[in-house]
Design an enzyme around this catalytic site. Structure first.
Site, short mmCIF file in Angstrom:
data_model
loop_
_atom_site.label_atom_id
_atom_site.label_comp_id
_atom_site.label_asym_id
_atom_site.label_seq_id
_atom_site.Cartn_x
_atom_site.Cartn_y
_atom_site.Cartn_z
N HIS A 271 125.13 29.76 -20.00
CA HIS A 271 124.27 30.25 -21.08
C HIS A 271 125.02 31.16 -22.06
O HIS A 271 124.39 31.82 -22.88
CB HIS A 271 123.05 31.00 -20.54
CG HIS A 271 122.12 30.14 -19.75
ND1 HIS A 271 120.77 30.44 -19.62
CD2 HIS A 271 122.31 29.01 -19.03
CE1 HIS A 271 120.19 29.52 -18.86
NE2 HIS A 271 121.12 28.65 -18.48
N ASP B 150 124.04 25.02 -8.17
CA ASP B 150 123.62 25.57 -9.45
C ASP B 150 123.50 27.09 -9.38
O ASP B 150 122.69 27.68 -10.09
CB ASP B 150 122.28 24.94 -9.87
CG ASP B 150 121.97 25.19 -11.34
OD1 ASP B 150 122.89 25.51 -12.10
OD2 ASP B 150 120.79 25.05 -11.72
N ASP C 245 127.10 24.90 -15.71
CA ASP C 245 125.65 24.82 -15.49
C ASP C 245 125.09 23.59 -16.20
O ASP C 245 124.68 23.68 -17.35
CB ASP C 245 125.01 26.10 -16.03
CG ASP C 245 123.51 26.18 -15.82
OD1 ASP C 245 122.99 25.47 -14.94
OD2 ASP C 245 122.86 26.95 -16.55
N HIS D 259 121.21 19.29 -12.36
CA HIS D 259 120.61 18.88 -13.64
C HIS D 259 121.67 18.58 -14.69
O HIS D 259 122.77 19.14 -14.68
CB HIS D 259 119.63 19.93 -14.14
CG HIS D 259 120.22 21.28 -14.43
ND1 HIS D 259 120.63 21.65 -15.69
CD2 HIS D 259 120.47 22.35 -13.64
CE1 HIS D 259 121.08 22.89 -15.66
NE2 HIS D 259 121.01 23.34 -14.43
N GLU E 80 115.73 21.05 -16.21
CA GLU E 80 115.73 22.28 -15.42
C GLU E 80 115.62 23.50 -16.31
O GLU E 80 115.00 24.50 -15.94
CB GLU E 80 117.02 22.35 -14.59
CG GLU E 80 117.02 23.43 -13.51
CD GLU E 80 117.59 24.75 -13.98
OE1 GLU E 80 117.51 25.74 -13.22
OE2 GLU E 80 118.11 24.83 -15.12
N GLU E 81 116.21 23.43 -17.50
CA GLU E 81 116.23 24.58 -18.40
C GLU E 81 114.93 24.77 -19.17
O GLU E 81 114.77 25.80 -19.83
CB GLU E 81 117.39 24.43 -19.41
CG GLU E 81 118.77 24.30 -18.79
CD GLU E 81 119.28 25.57 -18.14
OE1 GLU E 81 118.53 26.57 -18.13
OE2 GLU E 81 120.42 25.57 -17.64
N ASP F 85 120.62 18.51 -18.15
CA ASP F 85 120.26 19.18 -19.40
C ASP F 85 120.97 20.53 -19.49
O ASP F 85 121.36 21.13 -18.48
CB ASP F 85 118.75 19.36 -19.51
CG ASP F 85 118.17 20.23 -18.40
OD1 ASP F 85 118.46 19.96 -17.22
OD2 ASP F 85 117.41 21.17 -18.71
#
Length: 461
Positions: free
Chosen positions: A433, A173, A115, A84, A149-150, A86
């Protein structure tokens, strides 16, 4: 290991690093939809940029209505790579601008380096090496670049409905050596009506957390009608975690700012929740609104600083995937309602209905809504896919760690016969994150080298 192919990948290192850096410079956080961009302008730009890059590298590439980017090489039986573009919001505490794509001291810095932009672009350059090495394969490699995805996986729902499903797939991922099981993931919104007015202590505004799947690094509340004894209680409050608190007074109002440390929602114990500290303080204050008081008391008594759902009655584990985890994600006051969103990762042999029943019972009198449930994933360690991933990893690294289970959720559960394969190496620091997300150039190059060998193994099988 095929040495000639490996040398080809290594020769692409500088170009790959530059491409990752350029991708990081695009802030691809979900926003309001725009024309041909269902997830906002930033994600639209990131997708268009990636498709343009793939075409520049000589691949067939297309943008599927703003939901996914698809890059193909070859034809026939298909091996998919799902990732992903995003990213989660940047949060606080960065040493460098989070969307700078800065390259320094052998690392690439910025939101998305781990990520998942960095690993997916590494896979793209692995495919470029394959294209030069065997230009006319009898099978196909397909890279699938998702875009939310998030925040809900609508991109994968679109892909599954409209596009061809690969025969087997991986996603870079998560972690190496290979992930054969993933916990179930579900969010719950717990809300209560408020009558936040009148005399006495009143909550004017409240906002905490950036996303449900992130430990809340910041929280802010503004109070009116703060009597001297209440103000002293606020000033003297000490949280049970390492959250810092700043108190401000102006225009008869008191503002409390909480600053903690973010972490991935699958490992909430690695962070310091500003939201947990804020609830701990607010639950002891005598608000004039009894419904608000009751809600805050429930959140503190049933969740508080806990990470494993003990007080909610949902704590537990299985031998396959470990313990259930719980993250206090976000809380906000909107009009006449206060809303809390929690993120739960439940073991493979648990079920969502049981978890929901317990939460509804614990928060009786509040509204509990379940959303974004993703059922657990299990692929046999004896499957051809897992065996192939393990063999390639062993040959490239010299290590033979056993397949593992994780609490994170990956696109592997979006399609049949798929597992997570990388991109974090054992012993590596997980910065997804978190502030100062970055990736070692040596590590991301090794990801590309491993994926090139994996592609070759599939094409030759």
């Amino acid at each position: 290991m095929d040495k000639k192919l490996d040398d080809l990948v290594i020769s692409l290192k500088d170009e790959m690093v530059n491409s990752i850096s350029e991708s990081i410079k695009i802030k691809s956080v979900r926003e309001n939809p725009v024309e041909e961009g269902p997830f906002g302008e930033g994600i639209k730009k990131s997708l268009e940029h990636t498709v343009k890059l793939a075409k520049k590298l000589g691949f067939q590439a297309r943008n599927a209505e703003g939901y996914v980017g698809i890059v193909d090489f070859g034809s026939g039986k298909t091996f998919g790579v799902l990732g992903h573009l995003d990213v989660v919001p940047e949060g606080e505490g960065w040493e460098v601008p989070p969307y700078s794509g800065l390259v320094k001291d052998g690392e690439i810095w910025g939101r998305g380096t781990q990520d998942d932009k960095g690993p997916m672009i590494a896979a793209l350059y692995a495919l470029k090496a394959i294209k030069e090495y065997c230009p006319n394969p009898s099978k196909r490699i397909r890279l699938i670049f998702g875009t939310n995805e998030e925040s809900g996986w609508e991109c994968m729902k679109y892909y599954v409905k409209h596009e061809e499903i690969p025969d087997m797939s991986v996603t870079p991922d998560a972690e190496f050596p290979v992930i054969f099981a993933e916990k179930g993931i579900v969010n719950y919104t717990i809300s209560s009506l408020t009558d936040n007015g009148g005399a006495g202590l009143v909550m004017e505004s409240l906002q905490a957390g950036e996303a449900a799947n992130m430990v809340a690094s910041t929280a802010r509340v503004v109070l009116k009608g703060v009597a001297p004894d209440i103000f002293n209680k606020i000033k003297n409050f000490k949280p049970s975690n390492e959250v810092r608190i700043e108190i401000r007074e102006s225009d008869g109002k008191v503002e409390a700012l909480f600053t903690g440390a973010s972490a991935h929602g699958s490992t909430p114990y690695k962070g310091h929740s500003a939201l947990a500290a804020m609830v701990d303080l607010l639950a002891d204050l005598p608000f004039s609104d009894r419904e608000l008081c009751n809600f805050l008391h429930l959140v503190r008594s049933k969740i508080g600083y806990e990470f494993f759902g003990e007080s909610l009655g949902i704590a537990g584990r299985d031998s396959m995937s470990g313990e259930l985890t719980l993250n206090l994600g976000t809380m906000k006051l909107v009009g006449g309602e206060i809303k809390l969103v929690i993120n739960i990762r439940y073991p493979v042999f648990f079920n969502e209905a049981m978890v929901r029943t317990q939460i509804e019972e614990a928060f009786k009198g509040c509204r509990v809504e379940m959303h974004n449930n993703k059922n657990p994933l299990y692929v046999s360690p004896d499957s051809d896919l897992v065996k192939m991933c393990r063999q390639v990893y062993r040959e490239m690294t010299g290590h033979d760690e056993k397949p593992i289970a994780i609490g994170g959720g990956t696109y592997a559960r979006a399609v049949p016969n798929a597992v997570a394969f990388g991109a974090l190496f054992p012993g590596g620091i997980e910065r997804a994150h978190q502030p100062n997300e970055r990736v070692s150039i040596d590590d991301i190059l090794m990801v590309a080298r491993i994926y090139a060998q994996l592609f070759l193994r599939f094409l030759q099988s």
